[in-house]
Design a protein around this motif. Structure first.
Motif, PDB file in Angstrom:
ATOM      1  N   ARG A 122     -12.725   1.194   0.324  1.00  0.00           N
ATOM      2  CA  ARG A 122     -10.950   1.048   0.010  1.00  0.00           C
ATOM      3  C   ARG A 122     -10.298   2.650  -0.080  1.00  0.00           C
ATOM      4  NH1 ARG A 122     -13.522  -1.889  -4.591  1.00  0.00           N
ATOM      5  NH2 ARG A 122     -13.132  -0.028  -6.102  1.00  0.00           N
ATOM      6  N   LEU A 123     -11.066   3.623  -0.326  1.00  0.00           N
ATOM      7  CA  LEU A 123     -10.748   5.036  -0.271  1.00  0.00           C
ATOM      8  C   LEU A 123     -10.366   5.421   1.221  1.00  0.00           C
ATOM      9  CD1 LEU A 123     -12.748   7.268  -2.795  1.00  0.00           C
ATOM     10  CD2 LEU A 123     -10.435   6.206  -3.217  1.00  0.00           C
ATOM     11  N   GLN A 124     -11.343   4.786   1.902  1.00  0.00           N
ATOM     12  CA  GLN A 124     -11.135   5.412   3.534  1.00  0.00           C
ATOM     13  C   GLN A 124     -10.079   4.218   4.044  1.00  0.00           C
ATOM     14  OE1 GLN A 124     -14.580   4.387   5.847  1.00  0.00           O
ATOM     15  NE2 GLN A 124     -13.700   5.066   7.596  1.00  0.00           N
ATOM     16  N   SER A 125      -9.701   3.349   3.515  1.00  0.00           N
ATOM     17  CA  SER A 125      -8.517   2.260   3.996  1.00  0.00           C
ATOM     18  C   SER A 125      -7.257   2.862   3.566  1.00  0.00           C
ATOM     19  CB  SER A 125      -8.758   0.989   3.626  1.00  0.00           C
ATOM     20  OG  SER A 125      -7.676  -0.087   3.754  1.00  0.00           O
ATOM     21  N   LEU A 126      -7.205   3.665   2.403  1.00  0.00           N
ATOM     22  CA  LEU A 126      -5.872   3.970   1.860  1.00  0.00           C
ATOM     23  C   LEU A 126      -5.834   5.538   2.354  1.00  0.00           C
ATOM     24  CD1 LEU A 126      -6.114   2.597  -1.871  1.00  0.00           C
ATOM     25  CD2 LEU A 126      -4.774   1.851   0.132  1.00  0.00           C
ATOM     26  N   GLY A 127      -6.798   6.180   2.938  1.00  0.00           N
ATOM     27  CA  GLY A 127      -6.813   7.516   3.209  1.00  0.00           C
ATOM     28  C   GLY A 127      -6.833   8.567   2.136  1.00  0.00           C
ATOM     29  N   ARG A 166     -12.929   6.224 -12.854  1.00  0.00           N
ATOM     30  CA  ARG A 166     -12.561   4.895 -12.979  1.00  0.00           C
ATOM     31  C   ARG A 166     -11.372   4.660 -13.018  1.00  0.00           C
ATOM     32  NH1 ARG A 166     -14.625   3.548 -18.965  1.00  0.00           N
ATOM     33  NH2 ARG A 166     -16.495   4.228 -18.146  1.00  0.00           N
ATOM     34  N   VAL A 167     -10.401   5.429 -13.147  1.00  0.00           N
ATOM     35  CA  VAL A 167      -9.128   5.191 -13.077  1.00  0.00           C
ATOM     36  C   VAL A 167      -8.609   5.009 -11.445  1.00  0.00           C
ATOM     37  CG1 VAL A 167      -6.727   6.024 -13.155  1.00  0.00           C
ATOM     38  CG2 VAL A 167      -8.497   6.749 -14.690  1.00  0.00           C
ATOM     39  N   GLN A 168      -9.149   5.688 -10.705  1.00  0.00           N
ATOM     40  CA  GLN A 168      -9.069   5.462  -9.226  1.00  0.00           C
ATOM     41  C   GLN A 168      -9.539   4.055  -8.574  1.00  0.00           C
ATOM     42  OE1 GLN A 168      -7.998   8.793  -6.248  1.00  0.00           O
ATOM     43  NE2 GLN A 168     -10.028   8.397  -5.681  1.00  0.00           N
ATOM     44  N   HIS A 169     -10.857   3.880  -9.227  1.00  0.00           N
ATOM     45  CA  HIS A 169     -11.483   2.582  -8.937  1.00  0.00           C
ATOM     46  C   HIS A 169     -10.377   1.372  -9.524  1.00  0.00           C
ATOM     47  CE1 HIS A 169     -15.547   2.697  -7.856  1.00  0.00           C
ATOM     48  NE2 HIS A 169     -15.731   3.801  -8.431  1.00  0.00           N
ATOM     49  N   ARG A 170      -9.900   1.451 -10.536  1.00  0.00           N
ATOM     50  CA  ARG A 170      -8.754   0.585 -10.915  1.00  0.00           C
ATOM     51  C   ARG A 170      -7.718   0.444 -10.092  1.00  0.00           C
ATOM     52  NH1 ARG A 170      -5.372   1.077 -16.509  1.00  0.00           N
ATOM     53  NH2 ARG A 170      -4.194  -0.747 -16.080  1.00  0.00           N
ATOM     54  N   PHE A 171      -7.306   1.498  -9.674  1.00  0.00           N
ATOM     55  CA  PHE A 171      -5.994   1.585  -8.714  1.00  0.00           C
ATOM     56  C   PHE A 171      -6.103   1.063  -7.388  1.00  0.00           C
ATOM     57  CE2 PHE A 171      -4.273   3.863  -5.146  1.00  0.00           C
ATOM     58  CZ  PHE A 171      -2.743   3.480  -5.033  1.00  0.00           C
ATOM     59  N   THR A 172      -7.455   1.336  -6.573  1.00  0.00           N
ATOM     60  CA  THR A 172      -7.681   0.838  -5.529  1.00  0.00           C
ATOM     61  C   THR A 172      -7.987  -0.666  -5.505  1.00  0.00           C
ATOM     62  OG1 THR A 172     -10.122   1.302  -5.706  1.00  0.00           O
ATOM     63  CG2 THR A 172      -8.766   2.808  -4.518  1.00  0.00           C
ATOM     64  N   ARG A 173      -8.431  -1.092  -6.778  1.00  0.00           N
ATOM     65  CA  ARG A 173      -8.533  -2.737  -6.872  1.00  0.00           C
ATOM     66  C   ARG A 173      -7.553  -3.446  -7.223  1.00  0.00           C
ATOM     67  NH1 ARG A 173     -13.584  -4.581  -7.721  1.00  0.00           N
ATOM     68  NH2 ARG A 173     -12.957  -6.122  -9.462  1.00  0.00           N
ATOM     69  N   MET A 174      -6.425  -2.698  -7.361  1.00  0.00           N
ATOM     70  CA  MET A 174      -4.855  -3.418  -7.352  1.00  0.00           C
ATOM     71  C   MET A 174      -4.087  -4.022  -6.400  1.00  0.00           C
ATOM     72  SD  MET A 174      -3.263  -0.626 -10.566  1.00  0.00           S
ATOM     73  CE  MET A 174      -1.772  -1.597 -10.405  1.00  0.00           C
ATOM     74  N   LEU A 175      -4.757  -3.118  -5.363  1.00  0.00           N
ATOM     75  CA  LEU A 175      -3.894  -3.424  -4.078  1.00  0.00           C
ATOM     76  C   LEU A 175      -4.580  -4.570  -3.429  1.00  0.00           C
ATOM     77  CD1 LEU A 175      -3.734   0.128  -2.752  1.00  0.00           C
ATOM     78  CD2 LEU A 175      -2.122  -1.030  -4.116  1.00  0.00           C
ATOM     79  N   PRO A 176      -3.433  -5.578  -2.828  1.00  0.00           N
ATOM     80  CA  PRO A 176      -4.035  -6.742  -2.043  1.00  0.00           C
ATOM     81  C   PRO A 176      -4.647  -6.537  -0.808  1.00  0.00           C
ATOM     82  CG  PRO A 176      -1.496  -6.489  -1.715  1.00  0.00           C
ATOM     83  CD  PRO A 176      -2.084  -5.238  -2.638  1.00  0.00           C
ATOM     84  N   GLY A 177      -5.916  -7.494  -0.941  1.00  0.00           N
ATOM     85  CA  GLY A 177      -6.522  -7.338   0.343  1.00  0.00           C
ATOM     86  C   GLY A 177      -7.840  -6.407   0.394  1.00  0.00           C
ATOM     87  N   ARG A 183       0.813  -1.119   0.014  1.00  0.00           N
ATOM     88  CA  ARG A 183      -0.068   0.142  -0.023  1.00  0.00           C
ATOM     89  C   ARG A 183       0.943   1.230  -0.066  1.00  0.00           C
ATOM     90  NH1 ARG A 183      -5.299  -1.116   3.970  1.00  0.00           N
ATOM     91  NH2 ARG A 183      -5.809  -3.099   3.074  1.00  0.00           N
ATOM     92  N   ASP A 184       1.906   1.158   0.876  1.00  0.00           N
ATOM     93  CA  ASP A 184       2.716   2.661   0.867  1.00  0.00           C
ATOM     94  C   ASP A 184       3.295   2.941  -0.382  1.00  0.00           C
ATOM     95  OD1 ASP A 184       4.123   0.378   1.317  1.00  0.00           O
ATOM     96  OD2 ASP A 184       5.835   1.401   2.512  1.00  0.00           O
ATOM     97  N   ILE A 185       3.888   1.839  -0.938  1.00  0.00           N
ATOM     98  CA  ILE A 185       4.733   2.011  -2.261  1.00  0.00           C
ATOM     99  C   ILE A 185       3.660   2.375  -3.464  1.00  0.00           C
ATOM    100  CG2 ILE A 185       5.640   0.632  -4.291  1.00  0.00           C
ATOM    101  CD1 ILE A 185       7.170  -0.775  -2.346  1.00  0.00           C
TER     102      ILE A 185
END
Length: 692
Positions: A584-589, A564-575, A529-531
C-alpha cells in the motif's frame, strides 16, 4: 470583469503626486478615501440572506439542473415520468461531479488556503464551535450583545501602568559605532511591490476595512502611492491613525468557555500597515543578526531557530547529565500576559541599547503610542478602549520587539536558560543543597528582573520537574510562593516526562492524528488517492512528526502505535484494503513513519553540518579522528552509553547511519540536493532507513 478593468483603468489615471499632500496621516486619509470610494462604486454588495443558501460545492450548472428537475416534477406530479427521471439523473450526475471537483480543489490548495477547508468541515459537521456563552462571577449569563464589551473590559484590564518616573537603564548590548546603528531604512518601489506580492488574499481585513483581495488586485496601481506614504511616515515619525487601531478577536485557549480569562486576544490590524511592519522587521532582524545582539539561548523568531532546535539543545544537555548519573531540575517559567504587559517606555530604552535609533526608533515609538482596540464577537462590536502597554498580538513587528525586550533575561544567572519567545525554562544540575541554593538564587534574580522591567511571572503556572534517579526533589519558591512539582509538562507542543521516555508524547500524537484522520474521513465523500494523500500529508502526518527528532520513539509498542495511523489511512483508500502495508505504501509513494523519522535525523545533522541550524555542529557532535577507514570525510565519533534515554537520543542514535552515508551525498550543496540523495540511497539500498 468589465467593472474590474474599469476600476483598474480609473486608478491608473489618478495623479497621486497632486492628491498625496500634507503629513503621512493626511496622505493616508486621501489614499484610503479613494480606495473606499472605488470599492463602493465598482464592487457589488451581496446580501448573504437574499437568496436561499446552497451547498458550497454546488456549481451553477448543478443548480440549474436541480431547478429544472423541480419544474418538471411540478408539471407532471409524477416521479416516474420519463422527462423527470432523465432530469433527475442529469442533476444527480452533475451534483456528484461538482462535489468531487470542489473537494479536489480544496485538497490542491490545502497548503495555502486552509480557511476554505475548515469552512467546509464546519459545514459538514453537526458540532458547532462558538465563543461563549459567558457568565458573570455570580453565574448570571451575559447577553450576546454585551459579550464583546465584557471581553474588551478583561483584555484591557491586564495592561501595565508603567512607572515612567523610574525607567531603569538597560545594559548596552550594541558595541558598534554610531554609523552602525539602525537609524534609517531605505524604502523604494521594488521593496513595497515585493511586500504586496506576498499579501495573502484569504486574510481578514483590519479595522480600516481594506480587503486584501482588493489590494492584491490593484498592487500595480497602488505601489507608487504606498511607497510615498511609507517614506513620509518614516521620515516624519507620523503614523496614520488607521494603523494604530485594531479589531480584536478572542481565541479560545482552554478550560471553560464561560470565562473571558480563557481566551487570547488576536489583533486584526491594517493589512498595509502590516506590510510596512514587515519591512521594518526585516531590517531589525538583519541588524540584530549582523551584530550578534540576540542571546544564543533564544530560538524563537530567528533564522535557523525553531521549537525543535530549542528542544534538541535542552534535551541534549539533560540526557548528558543523566548519563553521568547527575540530577537535573528544570524550572518552567510562565510570564503573566507577557505580550500585553510590555511597558512601552522600558521597551524603547532597550531598543536604544540594541543600536536602534533615529527615524526607526521614533517611528516605533509613535506606532506604539495612543493605540486603541475594540472586540468583535458574534456580530457585535465593543466600544473603543485605549491600549496602554504591550505589543499587539497578531502584528508583524510585535514578536521581534518582545524578543528584544527579554533578551537580557538570563544576564547574571548562574544556570542556563532556554527561550522560545516568552516560553522559558531554567535548567540546573542539582546534586546537593549548594546546587539547590544557586538555582533558588537564580529564581530570586529573575523575580528582581521582572519587578524592574514590570513584566511579572505567573507564579501559579511556574512548574518544577525533577529528573534523575537520585534526585533529592528540593522545593523552590518565587515571590514567597512554592512552585508546583510536576512529573509531566507540555514543552513547546511536546509532552515531556520526568523519565524522559517518549511514550506519553506518542499517545498524544496518536490521538490527535487519529481525530484529524477521522474528521477527513467523515467530511470528504470522494476518497480518491490524490485527494486523500494530499490531505494526509498536510493535516495528519504533521501531528505524528512534530519535533519528532527530539522525541523519536524507541520502544516497539510506541513505534507500532504511531504507524497504526498510517495503516488506517492506507486502508481507507479504495482498491488498497486487501494489499499488504508495504504494498500500500509503495502504491501511494509513501515512506513508513519509521523511515521518515530516520531521514529527519539525517536532515537535522546536515543542517547543523552546513551551519543552517541555531545549534552548532560542534556543540552536539565530535568529528572522528580515524582517517584510514573507507567512507566520507565528516564521520562522527561514536560514544558508549549505558542508559536508554541517552543511547536513543538524537545525538547518539543518528551517528551510525550518518557515518554510512556516501561522500557525494555529504557534499550536497543544498538541502533539497541532500534529500534527493537520500531518496536515491533508499531505492538502491532497501532497508537503509529502517531500524535494526
Amino acid at each position: 470583469m468589465v467593472q474590474y478593468y474599469d476600476s483598474v483603468k480609473w486608478v491608473h489615471t489618478v495623479d497621486w503626486s497632486h492628491i498625496l499632500q500634507g503629513d503621512a496621516n493626511e496622505q493616508w486619509t486621501a489614499f484610503a478615501t479613494i480606495l473606499r470610494n472605488l470599492e463602493a462604486r465598482y464592487i457589488p454588495k451581496k446580501d448573504p440572506n437574499q437568496n436561499r443558501k446552497k451547498a458550497p460545492w454546488m456549481s451553477w450548472k448543478a443548480v440549474r439542473l436541480v431547478n429544472k428537475k423541480h419544474r418538471l416534477y411540478n408539471k407532471y406530479k409524477n416521479k416516474y415520468h420519463p422527462a423527470y427521471m432523465k432530469a433527475s439523473r442529469e442533476a444527480d450526475i452533475e451534483i456528484r461531479r461538482a462535489k468531487r471537483n470542489f473537494e479536489k480543489k480544496l485538497s490542491e490548495k490545502i497548503d495555502t488556503d486552509r480557511k476554505s477547508f475548515y469552512t467546509y468541515v464546519r459545514n459538514r459537521s453537526h458540532a458547532k464551535s462558538s465563543i461563549g456563552p459567558l457568565f458573570t462571577d455570580n453565574q448570571v449569563p451575559i447577553e450576546q450583545d454585551k459579550m464583546a464589551e465584557e471581553f474588551n473590559k478583561y483584555f484591557t484590564s491586564v495592561f501595565t501602568i508603567e512607572d515612567t518616573a523610574n525607567v531603569p537603564t538597560a545594559a548596552p548590548s550594541f558595541r558598534g559605532t554610531d554609523n552602525d546603528r539602525l537609524c534609517d531604512i531605505q524604502i523604494d518601489r521594488s521593496l513595497v511591490r515585493k511586500s504586496l506580492d506576498s499579501l495573502r488574499i484569504d486574510k481578514a481585513p483590519g479595522a480600516d476595512s481594506m480587503s486584501p483581495r482588493v489590494l492584491a488586485e490593484l498592487k500595480d496601481e497602488i505601489t507608487t502611492p504606498l511607497t510615498r506614504i511609507m517614506q513620509c511616515s518614516l521620515a516624519s515619525g507620523v503614523v496614520p491613525d488607521d494603523w494604530k487601531i485594531a479589531n480584536v478577536t478572542p481565541i479560545y485557549k482552554g478550560g471553560t468557555r464561560s470565562q473571558t480569562s480563557n481566551y487570547r486576544p488576536i489583533s486584526l490590524t491594517s493589512q498595509l500597515c502590516r506590510l510596512f511592519e514587515s519591512i521594518v522587521r526585516d531590517y531589525i532582524v538583519a541588524h540584530l543578526e549582523t551584530n550578534e545582539l540576540v542571546s544564543g539561548t533564544q530560538h524563537g523568531f530567528r533564522k535557523g531557530g525553531s521549537c525543535l532546535s530549542n528542544l534538541l539543545h535542552f534535551l541534549d544537555q539533560v540526557t548528558r547529565s543523566i548519563e553521568e548519573d547527575e540530577c537535573v531540575d528544570v524550572i518552567y517559567l510562565d510570564f503573566a500576559k507577557a505580550f500585553d504587559k510590555v511597558p512601552h517606555g522600558r521597551l524603547m530604552e532597550k531598543l536604544d541599547k540594541h543600536g536602534i535609533g533615529g527615524k526607526v526608533w521614533n517611528w516605533i515609538k509613535e506606532w506604539l503610542r495612543d493605540r486603541s482596540q475594540r472586540v468583535y464577537v458574534n456580530g457585535y462590536y465593543s466600544k473603543w478602549k485605549p491600549v496602554t502597554s504591550g505589543v499587539p498580538q497578531g502584528s508583524v513587528l510585535g514578536p521581534i520587539l518582545f524578543l528584544i525586550f527579554i533578551n537580557d533575561l538570563e544576564c547574571g544567572l548562574i544556570n542556563p536558560v532556554f527561550k522560545f519567545a516568552d516560553d522559558s525554562k531554567l535548567v540546573a544540575k542539582v546534586n546537593n543543597r549548594h546546587d539547590r541554593d544557586l538555582l533558588q538564587s537564580d529564581l530570586e534574580q529573575l523575580k528582581e528582573w521582572s519587578d524592574t522591567w514590570q513584566v511579572p511571572f505567573n507564579t501559579s503556572k511556574c512548574k518544577v520537574m525533577h529528573i534523575g534517579r537520585k534526585n533529592h526533589e528540593f522545593h523552590y519558591s518565587m515571590d514567597n510562593q512554592n512552585l508546583e512539582i510536576v512529573t509531566e509538562q507540555r514543552d513547546l507542543g511536546v509532552q515531556l516526562t520526568a523519565d524522559l521516555k517518549p511514550s506519553t508524547q506518542c499517545q498524544k500524537a496518536y490521538k490527535k492524528a487519529s481525530r484529524v484522520l477521522g474528521m477527513i474521513g467523515r467530511t470528504f465523500s470522494y476518497k480518491s488517492r490524490d485527494i486523500m494523500v494530499r490531505l494526509y500529508k498536510s493535516l495528519v502526518r504533521p501531528h505524528l512528526e512534530f519535533c519528532i527528532t527530539a522525541w523519536s520513539p524507541y520502544y516497539k509498542k510506541d513505534k507500532e502505535l504511531l504507524e497504526r495511523v498510517q495503516h488506517r489511512f492506507t486502508r481507507m483508500l479504495p482498491g488498497l484494503r486487501t494489499l499488504s502495508y508495504a504494498d500500500r505504501l509503495q502504491s501511494l509513494g509513501l515512506w513508513s513513519l519509521e523511515e521518515r523519522r530516520n531521514r529527519a535525523d539525517l536532515l537535522e545533522v546536515f543542517r547543523m553540518y552546513k551551519g543552517w541550524s541555531r545549534i552548532s555542529f560542534d556543540s552536539m557532535f565530535a568529528f572522528s579522528n580515524v582517517t584510514v577507514t573507507r567512507g566520507h570525510t565528516a564521520k562522527i565519533t561514536k560514544n558508549r552509553c549505558r542508559l536508554d534515554v541517552r543511547r536513543h537520543f538524537f545525538s547518539e542514535r543518528v551517528i551510525d547511519r550518518w557515518n554510512r552515508l556516501p561522500q557525494h551525498i555529504i557534499d550536497s550543496v543544498t538541502l533539497n540536493g541532500f534529500k534527493s540523495g537520500l531518496e536515491r540511497l533508499r531505492s538502491a539500498s532497501i532497508g537503509y532507513f529502517t531500524d535494526p
